[in-house]
Motif scaffolding. Structure first.
Motif, PDB file in Angstrom:
ATOM      1  N   LEU A 133      38.634   5.253  23.653  1.00 37.49           N
ATOM      2  CA  LEU A 133      39.241   6.555  23.844  1.00 37.49           C
ATOM      3  C   LEU A 133      39.116   7.327  22.533  1.00 37.49           C
ATOM      4  CD1 LEU A 133      40.899   8.452  25.657  1.00 37.49           C
ATOM      5  CD2 LEU A 133      42.940   7.392  24.711  1.00 37.49           C
ATOM      6  N   CYS A 134      38.366   8.410  22.572  1.00 35.51           N
ATOM      7  CA  CYS A 134      38.158   9.231  21.378  1.00 35.51           C
ATOM      8  C   CYS A 134      38.874  10.567  21.547  1.00 35.51           C
ATOM      9  CB  CYS A 134      36.671   9.464  21.134  1.00 35.51           C
ATOM     10  SG  CYS A 134      35.759   7.957  20.759  1.00 35.51           S
ATOM     11  N   LEU A 135      39.753  10.881  20.604  1.00 38.46           N
ATOM     12  CA  LEU A 135      40.494  12.135  20.604  1.00 38.46           C
ATOM     13  C   LEU A 135      40.565  12.665  19.176  1.00 38.46           C
ATOM     14  CD1 LEU A 135      43.534  11.039  22.798  1.00 38.46           C
ATOM     15  CD2 LEU A 135      41.644  12.472  23.534  1.00 38.46           C
ATOM     16  N   THR A 136      40.711  13.975  19.065  1.00 40.42           N
ATOM     17  CA  THR A 136      40.897  14.551  17.739  1.00 40.42           C
ATOM     18  C   THR A 136      42.334  14.300  17.291  1.00 40.42           C
ATOM     19  OG1 THR A 136      41.564  16.725  18.559  1.00 40.42           O
ATOM     20  CG2 THR A 136      39.199  16.379  18.161  1.00 40.42           C
ATOM     21  N   VAL A 137      42.579  14.498  16.013  1.00 39.45           N
ATOM     22  CA  VAL A 137      43.926  14.326  15.460  1.00 39.45           C
ATOM     23  C   VAL A 137      44.900  15.269  16.167  1.00 39.45           C
ATOM     24  CG1 VAL A 137      45.319  14.618  13.370  1.00 39.45           C
ATOM     25  CG2 VAL A 137      43.091  13.516  13.235  1.00 39.45           C
ATOM     26  N   ALA A 138      44.477  16.503  16.414  1.00 40.91           N
ATOM     27  CA  ALA A 138      45.349  17.478  17.068  1.00 40.91           C
ATOM     28  C   ALA A 138      45.632  17.084  18.517  1.00 40.91           C
ATOM     29  CB  ALA A 138      44.723  18.864  17.011  1.00 40.91           C
ATOM     30  N   ARG A 144      51.385  13.036  21.802  1.00 45.51           N
ATOM     31  CA  ARG A 144      52.616  12.419  21.307  1.00 45.51           C
ATOM     32  C   ARG A 144      53.805  13.358  21.500  1.00 45.51           C
ATOM     33  NH1 ARG A 144      51.073  11.549  16.383  1.00 45.51           N
ATOM     34  NH2 ARG A 144      51.999  13.427  15.551  1.00 45.51           N
ATOM     35  N   GLU A 145      53.612  14.659  21.195  1.00 44.54           N
ATOM     36  CA  GLU A 145      54.696  15.620  21.361  1.00 44.54           C
ATOM     37  C   GLU A 145      55.046  15.812  22.832  1.00 44.54           C
ATOM     38  OE1 GLU A 145      53.200  19.037  19.298  1.00 44.54           O
ATOM     39  OE2 GLU A 145      53.674  18.194  17.319  1.00 44.54           O
ATOM     40  N   ASP A 149      58.661  15.111  24.410  1.00 49.58           N
ATOM     41  CA  ASP A 149      59.354  16.151  25.177  1.00 49.58           C
ATOM     42  C   ASP A 149      59.712  15.654  26.569  1.00 49.58           C
ATOM     43  OD1 ASP A 149      59.223  17.885  23.060  1.00 49.58           O
ATOM     44  OD2 ASP A 149      57.505  19.022  23.840  1.00 49.58           O
ATOM     45  N   PHE A 150      58.807  14.904  27.189  1.00 47.38           N
ATOM     46  CA  PHE A 150      59.076  14.380  28.526  1.00 47.38           C
ATOM     47  C   PHE A 150      60.324  13.516  28.516  1.00 47.38           C
ATOM     48  CE2 PHE A 150      58.688  10.996  31.684  1.00 47.38           C
ATOM     49  CZ  PHE A 150      58.606  11.753  32.844  1.00 47.38           C
ATOM     50  N   PHE A 151      60.424  12.595  27.575  1.00 48.51           N
ATOM     51  CA  PHE A 151      61.582  11.713  27.528  1.00 48.51           C
ATOM     52  C   PHE A 151      62.836  12.427  27.035  1.00 48.51           C
ATOM     53  CE2 PHE A 151      58.323   8.364  27.614  1.00 48.51           C
ATOM     54  CZ  PHE A 151      58.798   7.677  28.717  1.00 48.51           C
ATOM     55  N   ARG A 152      62.659  13.460  26.235  1.00 42.98           N
ATOM     56  CA  ARG A 152      63.821  14.209  25.740  1.00 42.98           C
ATOM     57  C   ARG A 152      64.441  15.044  26.860  1.00 42.98           C
ATOM     58  NH1 ARG A 152      61.513  17.152  21.734  1.00 42.98           N
ATOM     59  NH2 ARG A 152      61.754  15.391  20.339  1.00 42.98           N
TER      60      ARG A 152
END
Length: 165
Positions: A133-138, A144-145, A149-152
């Motif tokens: 799985l390749c993703l950029t840092v952003a 992650r955010e 947010d989903f769990f919050r």
């Protein structure tokens, strides 16, 4: 005696490393460092435009930020005008030039950091076969955010320990 030899060696190597930083193979621009107005602006502007169009170096640069960078590069070109060095410019022009340079550097360096691709081998849920799985840092930060947010904002969807789905 040993310290003297180390200092002498360091003094000999310092100019070589400084030269390598300023001119790396004919290209004075380094995406991770930003715009440096002590080097040739024309070469750097060409290198920036090339990096902006390759779709990889600054892939996370937003269209609005791209316009700001292009406008700032145009203003820097206008401010430099016929001046051979920055020392020949008026103090007010130097301040404006510095502000434009900082604006460009802030946007480009952050976009370069965010555009870095990170690949990981992960096993998808329900499978024993790992995939890459390749993703950029952003993209990783956005995922992650979104999960936070989903769990919050969904307190009923707790986690595997509480099992209250």
């Amino acid at each position: 005696m040993y310290k003297l030899m180390v200092l002498a060696l360091f003094a000999l190597l310092l100019p070589a490393t400084a030269m390598a930083t300023i001119d790396s193979g004919g290209q004075a621009f380094k995406p991770d460092k930003g715009l440096d107005l002590t080097a040739s602006f024309g070469e750097q502007r060409t290198a920036i435009n090339k990096a902006l169009s390759d779709g990889e170096t600054y892939s996370e640069l937003q269209p609005a930020d791209l316009r700001v960078v292009q406008d700032s590069l145009g203003r820097i070109s206008t401010l430099l005008g016929d001046a051979q060095t920055i020392d020949q410019m008026s103090p007010d022009a130097k301040v404006e030039l510095f502000n434009e340079q900082e604006k460009v550097n802030t946007l480009l360096v952050q976009a370069h950091k965010d555009s870095r691709m990170i690949c990981r081998r992960e096993k998808p849920t329900g499978s024993h076969r790992p995939t890459t799985l390749c993703l950029t840092v952003a993209e990783r930060r956005r995922q992650r955010e979104a999960a936070n947010d989903f769990f919050r904002y969904n307190p009923r969807a707790e986690g595997p320990n509480n099992q209250s789905f």
